[in-house]
Write a protein that holds these residues in place. Structure first.
Motif, PDB file in Angstrom:
ATOM      1  N   GLY A  45       3.529  10.481  15.078  1.00 30.07           N
ATOM      2  CA  GLY A  45       3.889   9.135  14.602  1.00 30.07           C
ATOM      3  C   GLY A  45       3.804   8.990  13.088  1.00 30.07           C
TER       4      GLY A  45
ATOM      5  N   SER B  85      -4.736  12.364  11.335  1.00 33.81           N
ATOM      6  CA  SER B  85      -4.845  11.362  12.390  1.00 33.81           C
ATOM      7  C   SER B  85      -5.681  10.173  11.919  1.00 33.81           C
TER       8      SER B  85
ATOM      9  N   SER C  27       0.564   1.136  12.106  1.00 39.57           N
ATOM     10  CA  SER C  27      -0.276   1.711  11.064  1.00 39.57           C
ATOM     11  C   SER C  27       0.281   1.405   9.663  1.00 39.57           C
TER      12      SER C  27
ATOM     13  N   GLN D  85      -3.732   8.259   3.790  1.00 40.66           N
ATOM     14  CA  GLN D  85      -3.437   9.667   4.154  1.00 40.66           C
ATOM     15  C   GLN D  85      -2.565  10.308   3.074  1.00 40.66           C
TER      16      GLN D  85
ATOM     17  N   LYS E 176       8.340   1.486  11.724  1.00 47.51           N
ATOM     18  CA  LYS E 176       7.697   0.170  11.652  1.00 47.51           C
ATOM     19  C   LYS E 176       8.602  -0.893  12.280  1.00 47.51           C
TER      20      LYS E 176
ATOM     21  N   GLU F 262       8.744  -0.500  16.135  1.00 40.73           N
ATOM     22  CA  GLU F 262       7.485  -0.826  16.807  1.00 40.73           C
ATOM     23  C   GLU F 262       7.250  -2.315  16.974  1.00 40.73           C
TER      24      GLU F 262
END
Ligand code: F6R
Length: 359
Positions: A55, A101, A154, A161, A239, A242
Motif C-alpha cells: 500500500g 510498515s 495513511s 517514512q 488516497k 480509499e
C-alpha cells in the motif's frame, strides 16, 4: 482528541510538519546524518537493496528506490510484499532487505521479512510502532516517530517514512563514500526545509475545497508524474480510491501514450504533477498530449501552465523533494475534501481496516 479538526485524517495531515521535524531530531546534526540505532557495518558486503512493503508504505519504498540509487549509488529494487512471497525469489546474502510498515503487523510484509531472514539476509525495518512484530523479527529498526495514526488512510506515516528513507540514502552514501561532502551538505540543508514545505497555507486548503465541488463528479482520474512524482501519483490515486470511492489510477506520465491515453475525454480528470526541477519539459509534453485529446487537466505545479483547466500553484523550491512534499499535502487534502463532500466516513472508509494482519 481531534483538536478542532473535522477528522483524524485532517488532523494528521496538519501534523505532518511537526512529526517530520521529530523524525529528524538527533539524526541530523550540523551537516551530518546519523542513525544511532544502526551500525555502519550494516552495509558490509552489501551490493544491493531490496525493499518490500504494501500500500502506501510500498509507495514510500518506490520513492526511496530513486534516492538509494541516486544518492547512495546502491542498486535498489522494490516489490509488493504479497507478490514477493510467492514468486520463489532468488535471494543472495549481499542484499540488504528493507521492509517498510506503519503498523509493523501487515501479514504479507511480515512474512516477506521472515523469508528474507531465513535466507540469511541482513534485515532492516522502517516502522512507526515500536515493539511491533516486524521490529521484533528484524535485525535493525528505524522508527518513524509519526505518533499514533488513527485515520485508516495513511498520511503522516508516509511523509515520515519518505523522510527517514531519504536520510538513510544519504547516510548510506556517506558510509559508502559515494556522495560528495558538498552534495551531502546541500541535501541536509534541504531536509531541514521539509517541515516548512509541509506547513499548509489556507489558500491551498481553500483551493482543494473549491475543486472538490466539481471533482466529486469525475468518473475516472489519472494521476500522472515522473521520477519520484510517479510513486507520488500512485499515492494520490490510492488516497482518492480509499476514501472517495472514485476510480483513480496512478501512472508514470511517459506511459500514457502506451495505452491509457485511449481513455482521454472531457470526463477523464488528469491530475498532473509538474515539478519545475524534475523533467518539467517531459511531463509538459505528456500533459499537452492529454489536453489535445480533451482530458480535463488539473496541474499541480510552481510554474504557470496555460493548458490546465484547473491549476494549484505550489511554492517554488530549489529541490524536487520539497516540491514533492508540497504536492503530497495537496493530494491528501483534495481526496479528503472530495470524500467529505460525498458524505463518506473519512477516517473509517468502507471495506478497509487500519492493520491488515491476514493475507
Ligand atoms: C493506505 C493504507 C494502506 C497501508 C498498507 C500497509 O492509506 O493505509 O495501503 O499503507 O495496508 O500498511 P502498513 O504500513 O501498516 O504495513
Amino acid at each position: 482528541q481531534k483538536n478542532g479538526f473535522r477528522f483524524f485524517m485532517e488532523k494528521e495531515i496538519y501534523e505532518q510538519s511537526d512529526v517530520v521535524s521529530d523524525c529528524m531530531l538527533g539524526r541530523i546534526k550540523d551537516s551530518e546524518i546519523n542513525f544511532d540505532e544502526i551500525n555502519p557495518s550494516i552495509l558490509d558486503g552489501i551490493n544491493e537493496i531490496k525493499i518490500c512493503a504494501c500500500g502506501t508504505s510500498y509507495h514510500a519504498g518506490i520513492t526511496s528506490s530513486y534516492l538509494f540509487e541516486r544518492l547512495s549509488k546502491i542498486k535498489c529494487s522494490v516489490e509488493v510484499a504479497s507478490e514477493f512471497r510467492y514468486k520463489e525469489p532468488l535471494l543472495t546474502t549481499d542484499t540488504l532487505f528493507i521492509v517498510i510498515s506503519q503498523s509493523g503487523e501487515t501479514a504479507d510484509t511480515l512474512e516477506a521479512l521472515k523469508m528474507a531472514k531465513n535466507a540469511g539476509l541482513r534485515t532492516l525495518v522502517v516502522c512507526n510502532v515500536d515493539n511491533s512484530s516486524m521490529t521484533r523479527v528484524s535485525d535493525a529498526t528505524i522508527l518513524t516517530r509519526a505518533g499514533i495514526e488513527k485515520g485508516v488512510a495513511s498520511t503522516k506515516a508516509f511523509s515520515t517514512q519518505t523522510v527517514v528513507l531519504w536520510m538513510l540514502s544519504l547516510y548510506f552514501g556517506k558510509i559508502r563514500n559515494s556522495i560528495s561532502k558538498e552534495k551531502l551538505q546541500s541535501e541536509v540543508s534541504t531536509l531541514r526545509e521539509v517541515p516548512k514545505s509541509l506547513k499548509i497555507e489556507d489558500s491551498i486548503h481553500e483551493k482543494a475545497k473549491r475543486l472538490s465541488k466539481r471533482y466529486l463528479h469525475g468518473h475516472g482520474f489519472f494521476f500522472i508524474g515522473r521520477d519520484v512524482f510517479y510513486p507520488l501519483a500512485l499515492e494520490g490515486a490510492l488516497k482518492l480510491k480509499e476514501i472517495s470511492y472514485l476510480h483513480a489510477e496512478g501512472y508514470p506520465a511517459g506511459e500514457m501514450k502506451h495505452g491509457p491515453i485511449a481513455l482521454a475525454d472531457p470526463e477523464l480528470f488528469t491530475i498532473a504533477l509538474m515539478p519545475q526541477n524534475m523533467l518539467y519539459d517531459k511531463i509538459k509534453s505528456n500533459v499537452e498530449e492529454l489536453s489535445a485529446r480533451d482530458s480535463t487537466i488539473c496541474a499541480i505545479s510552481p510554474l504557470d501552465f496555460d493548458l490546465a483547466d484547473d491549476f494549484i500553484k505550489i511554492n517554488k523550491s530549489e529541490h524536487y523533494m520539497l516540491e514533492f512534499f508540497e504536492m503530497l499535502v495537496v493530494l491528501q487534502l483534495l481526496s479528503m475534501e472530495i470524500s467529505i463532500r460525498l458524505g463518506n466516513d473519512v477516517d473509517m472508509p468502507r471495506n478497509l481496516a487500519k492493520s491488515v494482519t491476514v493475507e
